[in-house]
Scaffold this motif. Structure first.
Motif, PDB file in Angstrom:
ATOM      1  N   ARG A  75       8.080   0.881  -3.877  1.00 19.74           N
ATOM      2  CA  ARG A  75       7.087   0.022  -4.365  1.00 19.74           C
ATOM      3  C   ARG A  75       7.946  -0.479  -5.892  1.00 19.74           C
ATOM      4  O   ARG A  75       8.566   0.457  -6.357  1.00 19.74           O
ATOM      5  N   ASP A  84       4.498  -2.931   2.872  1.00 15.87           N
ATOM      6  CA  ASP A  84       4.375  -1.650   3.093  1.00 15.87           C
ATOM      7  C   ASP A  84       3.409  -1.299   3.985  1.00 15.87           C
ATOM      8  O   ASP A  84       2.528  -1.620   4.130  1.00 15.87           O
ATOM      9  N   PRO A  85       3.900  -0.540   5.191  1.00 18.27           N
ATOM     10  CA  PRO A  85       3.142  -0.144   6.449  1.00 18.27           C
ATOM     11  C   PRO A  85       1.901   0.473   6.091  1.00 18.27           C
ATOM     12  O   PRO A  85       1.045   0.416   6.955  1.00 18.27           O
ATOM     13  N   SER A  86       1.927   1.234   5.125  1.00 24.60           N
ATOM     14  CA  SER A  86       0.874   1.951   4.712  1.00 24.60           C
ATOM     15  C   SER A  86      -0.232   1.439   3.754  1.00 24.60           C
ATOM     16  O   SER A  86      -1.522   1.783   3.615  1.00 24.60           O
ATOM     17  N   ASP A  87       0.000   0.206   3.452  1.00 22.88           N
ATOM     18  CA  ASP A  87      -0.877  -0.659   2.668  1.00 22.88           C
ATOM     19  C   ASP A  87      -0.225  -2.246   2.700  1.00 22.88           C
ATOM     20  O   ASP A  87       0.475  -2.515   1.956  1.00 22.88           O
TER      21      ASP A  87
END
Length: 142
Positions: free
Chosen positions: A49, A82-85
């Motif tokens: 990020r 971002d696959p997690s967010d």
């Protein structure tokens, strides 16, 4: 912690001089130090990020955003969700960016190989013996 057998001030001076020389060895793909640092960080650590890059590179969020925007425009990095967010994006190095990092490393190896050839066998052995300790110092920092 005693440093009887190691003059840490001397080590610091030698490493500072070596790092300055080492950073300037490559004669290809001349980019700013911070720009190259971002590429090297992404190549080594993978997608990050912008906030992580800001902390890693020790510059402002605005500066990292400008660098990433220019690198993206030049095809050297890309932004992906971002696959997690889903609200966040990850910056990742592209194959073209990785090629710059690899090319600079190869160029640096060539230059350093020529410099090392000018050392005595004893000096080369001393450096070889110091490599594990230097690697351990970097691990202790991470």
């Amino acid at each position: 912690m005693p440093d009887d057998d190691l003059d840490v001030a001397e080590l610091t001076g030698v490493l500072e001089s070596f790092v300055r020389m080492f950073i300037r060895l490559p004669s290809i793909q001349r980019l700013s130090f911070t720009t190259l640092s971002v590429l090297h960080t992404l190549a080594r650590l993978g997608p990050m990020r912008l906030t992580e890059l800001t902390a890693s590179e020790q510059v402002t969020q605005s500066a990292v955003t400008q660098i990433v925007t220019k690198l993206e425009r030049d095809g050297l990095v890309e932004r992906r969700p971002d696959p997690s967010d889903g609200r966040a994006v990850l910056v990742r190095i592209t194959p073209a960016g990785a090629a710059i990092v690899d090319g600079r490393r190869d160029d640096r190896i060539g230059h350093l190989r020529r410099l090392v050839a000018g050392l005595s066998a004893q000096e080369r052995a001393a450096i070889a013996h110091a490599l594990p300790a230097l690697a351990h110092i970097t691990q202790l920092h991470e």
